[in-house]
Design a protein around this motif. Structure first.
Motif, PDB file in Angstrom:
ATOM      1  N   ASP A 104       0.829  -1.214   0.000  1.00  0.00           N
ATOM      2  CA  ASP A 104       0.000   0.000   0.000  1.00  0.00           C
ATOM      3  C   ASP A 104       0.860   1.260   0.000  1.00  0.00           C
ATOM      4  OD1 ASP A 104      -2.236  -1.597   0.043  1.00  0.00           O
ATOM      5  OD2 ASP A 104      -2.580  -1.404   2.207  1.00  0.00           O
ATOM      6  N   GLN A 105       1.971   1.205   0.732  1.00  0.00           N
ATOM      7  CA  GLN A 105       2.877   2.347   0.777  1.00  0.00           C
ATOM      8  C   GLN A 105       3.468   2.625  -0.603  1.00  0.00           C
ATOM      9  OE1 GLN A 105       3.478   4.561   2.984  1.00  0.00           O
ATOM     10  NE2 GLN A 105       5.281   5.559   2.122  1.00  0.00           N
ATOM     11  N   LEU A 106       3.836   1.575  -1.326  1.00  0.00           N
ATOM     12  CA  LEU A 106       4.369   1.747  -2.679  1.00  0.00           C
ATOM     13  C   LEU A 106       3.307   2.296  -3.624  1.00  0.00           C
ATOM     14  CD1 LEU A 106       6.466  -1.540  -3.034  1.00  0.00           C
ATOM     15  CD2 LEU A 106       7.326   0.760  -2.594  1.00  0.00           C
ATOM     16  N   LYS A 107       2.069   1.865  -3.456  1.00  0.00           N
ATOM     17  CA  LYS A 107       0.976   2.363  -4.308  1.00  0.00           C
ATOM     18  C   LYS A 107       0.713   3.846  -4.062  1.00  0.00           C
ATOM     19  CE  LYS A 107      -1.539  -1.963  -5.105  1.00  0.00           C
ATOM     20  NZ  LYS A 107      -2.806  -2.713  -4.864  1.00  0.00           N
ATOM     21  N   LYS A 108       0.841   4.270  -2.813  1.00  0.00           N
ATOM     22  CA  LYS A 108       0.661   5.686  -2.491  1.00  0.00           C
ATOM     23  C   LYS A 108       1.696   6.537  -3.213  1.00  0.00           C
ATOM     24  CE  LYS A 108      -1.269   5.043   2.156  1.00  0.00           C
ATOM     25  NZ  LYS A 108      -1.012   5.205   3.617  1.00  0.00           N
ATOM     26  N   GLY A 148       9.859   5.560 -14.215  1.00  0.00           N
ATOM     27  CA  GLY A 148       9.063   4.938 -15.269  1.00  0.00           C
ATOM     28  C   GLY A 148       8.564   3.552 -14.918  1.00  0.00           C
ATOM     29  N   PHE A 149       8.752   3.130 -13.662  1.00  0.00           N
ATOM     30  CA  PHE A 149       8.287   1.824 -13.201  1.00  0.00           C
ATOM     31  C   PHE A 149       7.688   1.954 -11.802  1.00  0.00           C
ATOM     32  CE2 PHE A 149      11.450   0.523 -16.332  1.00  0.00           C
ATOM     33  CZ  PHE A 149      10.825  -0.551 -16.968  1.00  0.00           C
ATOM     34  N   GLU A 150       6.646   1.165 -11.561  1.00  0.00           N
ATOM     35  CA  GLU A 150       6.119   1.048 -10.206  1.00  0.00           C
ATOM     36  C   GLU A 150       6.660  -0.241  -9.600  1.00  0.00           C
ATOM     37  OE1 GLU A 150       1.908   0.644  -7.726  1.00  0.00           O
ATOM     38  OE2 GLU A 150       1.897   0.668  -9.915  1.00  0.00           O
ATOM     39  N   PRO A 151       7.311  -0.177  -8.437  1.00  0.00           N
ATOM     40  CA  PRO A 151       7.884  -1.393  -7.841  1.00  0.00           C
ATOM     41  C   PRO A 151       6.794  -2.353  -7.359  1.00  0.00           C
ATOM     42  CG  PRO A 151       8.094   0.463  -6.337  1.00  0.00           C
ATOM     43  CD  PRO A 151       7.573   1.024  -7.618  1.00  0.00           C
ATOM     44  N   ILE A 152       6.957  -3.616  -7.716  1.00  0.00           N
ATOM     45  CA  ILE A 152       6.060  -4.672  -7.259  1.00  0.00           C
ATOM     46  C   ILE A 152       6.914  -5.757  -6.618  1.00  0.00           C
ATOM     47  CG2 ILE A 152       4.358  -6.408  -7.926  1.00  0.00           C
ATOM     48  CD1 ILE A 152       3.636  -4.625 -10.310  1.00  0.00           C
ATOM     49  N   PHE A 153       6.587  -6.087  -5.387  1.00  0.00           N
ATOM     50  CA  PHE A 153       7.387  -7.076  -4.652  1.00  0.00           C
ATOM     51  C   PHE A 153       6.590  -8.362  -4.445  1.00  0.00           C
ATOM     52  CE2 PHE A 153       9.997  -3.468  -3.853  1.00  0.00           C
ATOM     53  CZ  PHE A 153      11.246  -3.956  -3.512  1.00  0.00           C
ATOM     54  N   LYS A 154       7.318  -9.448  -4.349  1.00  0.00           N
ATOM     55  CA  LYS A 154       6.753 -10.755  -4.016  1.00  0.00           C
ATOM     56  C   LYS A 154       7.468 -11.257  -2.771  1.00  0.00           C
ATOM     57  CE  LYS A 154      10.038 -12.576  -7.350  1.00  0.00           C
ATOM     58  NZ  LYS A 154      10.276 -13.335  -8.573  1.00  0.00           N
ATOM     59  N   ALA A 155       6.793 -12.148  -2.020  1.00  0.00           N
ATOM     60  CA  ALA A 155       7.376 -12.561  -0.752  1.00  0.00           C
ATOM     61  C   ALA A 155       7.001 -13.990  -0.401  1.00  0.00           C
ATOM     62  CB  ALA A 155       6.932 -11.623   0.368  1.00  0.00           C
ATOM     63  N   GLY A 156       7.880 -14.640   0.351  1.00  0.00           N
ATOM     64  CA  GLY A 156       7.632 -15.959   0.918  1.00  0.00           C
ATOM     65  C   GLY A 156       7.921 -15.919   2.403  1.00  0.00           C
ATOM     66  N   ILE A 157       7.050 -16.552   3.205  1.00  0.00           N
ATOM     67  CA  ILE A 157       7.200 -16.499   4.665  1.00  0.00           C
ATOM     68  C   ILE A 157       7.190 -17.915   5.235  1.00  0.00           C
ATOM     69  CG2 ILE A 157       6.404 -15.399   6.790  1.00  0.00           C
ATOM     70  CD1 ILE A 157       4.668 -13.559   5.167  1.00  0.00           C
ATOM     71  N   HIS A 158       8.097 -18.163   6.164  1.00  0.00           N
ATOM     72  CA  HIS A 158       8.167 -19.467   6.830  1.00  0.00           C
ATOM     73  C   HIS A 158       8.544 -19.243   8.289  1.00  0.00           C
ATOM     74  CE1 HIS A 158       8.430 -23.709   7.309  1.00  0.00           C
ATOM     75  NE2 HIS A 158       9.742 -23.753   7.459  1.00  0.00           N
ATOM     76  N   TYR A 159       8.260 -20.242   9.116  1.00  0.00           N
ATOM     77  CA  TYR A 159       8.468 -20.136  10.566  1.00  0.00           C
ATOM     78  C   TYR A 159       9.040 -21.429  11.113  1.00  0.00           C
ATOM     79  CZ  TYR A 159       6.944 -20.402  15.497  1.00  0.00           C
ATOM     80  OH  TYR A 159       6.885 -20.584  16.855  1.00  0.00           O
TER      81      TYR A 159
END
Length: 357
Positions: A253-257, A267-278
Motif C-alpha cells: 500500500d505504501q508503494l501504491k501511495k 518509469g516503473f512502479e515497484p512490485i514485490f513478491k514474498a515468501g514467509i516461513h516459521y
C-alpha cells in the motif's frame, strides 16, 4: 498516523529520556563542587538544596532533549540527502552551541532570582566561563554516545545492539523465528531499462518505504541482498495482529501511495513478491573484522525457496503451513492452497498457500 510522525515521536521520546538521565547524572557528578564554585561570587554560606540543582538539571535535560529531537529529525528527513556528513555535523554543532548559550543564559537569570547572587550572564559571558565549557564538553560527549547508539540500532536492528553488548549471541543460540524473503519483481528488466545508477536509487527508495512500515509491525531487517530484503520477527511479535502477513500488504500500500513518484522518476512502479516461513534456527555472532549476527538453519532455505515459487503460481505472497496455523482472524484473508510441494534440495515436503487481502 503517518510513518514520519511515528518516526519523530520515537526519536522525541528516546531523546527526552536520554537527555533527562544524562543531565541528572551531570548534576550528580557536579554537585559536590558546585557550592564552592559559586562561593566565588558571594561571601555568604549558600546552603543550596540539592533538589534545586536537580530541578535545573531536569529542565536543562528536557529542553535540550526536545530541541535535539527536532534538530536531528529535520536533518535526517530533509537535509541529510543534500548535505555531506561533515557539513551536517558542523551545522548541527553550531546550532547546538547557540542553543546551549541561550538555555544556560536564561537558566542563569532564573538561578540568580532563586539564590539571590550575581552569576556570569552578561553578553559574551560564556567565552571564558569554565562551567559553560564543561557543559559543552559533556553535551558533545553524551551526544556522540547517543549517536553511536542510534547508529548501532540502525545497523543491528532494534534491541539487537543490547543483545550484542550483553553477549547473548557469543555462543550459537537456538530461537524460533519468522522469516520473510521479500524480492523485487522483474528486477533484471527494470535495471536494464533505467541503468544501474538510477536502479540503485530506485532500490534505495523502495527499501526506505519498507523501513517506514517496519516499526508499526514490530519487524526487523535481517539483511539486504541486492534487490532482496530478509525481514524477521520473534514468534510473539510476528503473529501478534498477524504482523508477519500484514507487513507485506502495508508495504504494498505504501508503494501504491507513491505510484506517481516512482513513475515520474523511474518509469516503473515497484512490485514485490514474498515468501514467509516459521521455525527454529540458530543465531550467532560471526566475524571479527566485520562482525555480524548471522542466522543459520533450514528455515532460511525454506523461506527463500517458497518466495521463488511466487512466479510459478503467479502469487504475490506465499506462506507455509506453519505460518497459516498461527495466524489469527484468517477470515480477513483470501487463502488458497497450492498443495504439498517438494522444495528443491529438501527431503521434507511443505504445504504452501497463497494469501491475499
Amino acid at each position: 498516523m503517518s510513518n514520519r510522525i511515528l518516526s519523530f515521536f520515537k526519536l522525541f521520546f528516546s531523546s527526552l529520556l536520554y537527555w533527562l538521565l544524562a543531565f541528572m547524572f551531570f548534576v550528580a557528578i557536579r554537585y559536590n563542587g558546585l557550592v564552592d564554585e559559586l562561593a566565588v561570587y558571594t561571601d555568604e554560606d549558600l546552603g543550596l538544596p540539592i533538589l534545586a540543582f536537580y530541578s535545573y538539571g531536569i529542565i536543562l535535560g528536557l529542553v535540550l532533549g526536545v530541541f535535539y529531537a527536532i534538530i536531528e529529525y529535520l536533518f535526517d528527513e530533509f537535509l541529510s540527502k543534500k548535505l555531506s556528513l561533515g557539513v551536517s555535523l558542523i551545522a548541527k554543532s553550531f546550532i547546538y552551541l547557540i542553543l546551549i548559550i541561550i538555555v544556560l543564559s536564561l537558566m542563569s537569570f532564573r538561578i540568580e532570582e532563586h539564590i539571590d547572587i550575581d552569576l556570569p550572564n552578561d553578553r559574551g559571558w560564556w567565552r571564558t566561563d569554565p562551567f559553560f565549557w564543561n557543559t559543552v564538553i559533556y553535551f558533545i560527549t553524551a551526544s556522540i554516545v547517543f549517536s553511536l547508539i542510534r547508529i548501532a540500532n540502525d545497523k543491528f536492528g532494534r534491541g539487537m545492539f543490547i543483545n550484542i553488548l550483553l553477549g547473548k549471541y557469543r555462543k550459537p543460540r537456538e530461537e524460533e523465528r519468522i522469516l520473510m524473503f521479500l524480492d523485487l519483481k522483474d528486477s533484471t528488466k527494470i535495471a536494464e531499462q533505467i541503468g544501474h545508477i538510477r536502479y540503485s536509487k530506485f532500490i534505495q527508495d523502495c527499501f526506505r518505504d519498507l523501513n517506514g512500515v517496519l516499526n508499526k509491525h514490530d519487524a526487523e531487517v535481517y539483511q539486504y541482498v541486492g534487490d532482496e530484503a530478509v525481514v524477521t520477527w520473534t514468534d510473539k511479535k510476528g503473529f501478534k495482529n498477524n504482523n508477519c502477513v500484514n507487513l507485506f500488504f502495508a508495504f504494498r500500500d505504501q508503494l501504491k501511495k507513491r505510484h506517481q513518484y516512482y513513475m515520474s522518476n523511474f518509469g516503473f512502479e515497484p512490485i514485490f513478491k514474498a515468501g514467509i516461513h516459521y521455525g527454529k534456527l540458530m543465531i550467532a555472532e560471526v566475524g571479527t573484522v566485520k562482525k555480524e549476527v548471522a542466522y543459520h538453519g533450514d528455515v532460511i532455505n525454506t523461506a527463500s525457496r517458497i518466495q521463488s515459487l511466487c512466479n510459478t503460481y503467479e502469487a504475490s505472497l506465499l506462506i507455509s503451513e506453519t505460518i497459516l496455523k498461527n495466524l489469527k482472524f484468517k477470515t480477513q484473508f483470501t487463502i488458497d492452497s497450492k498443495g504439498i510441494i517438494q522444495l528443491k534440495g529438501k527431503e521434507k515436503s511443505v504445504e504452501v498457500f497463497s494469501i491475499s487481502k
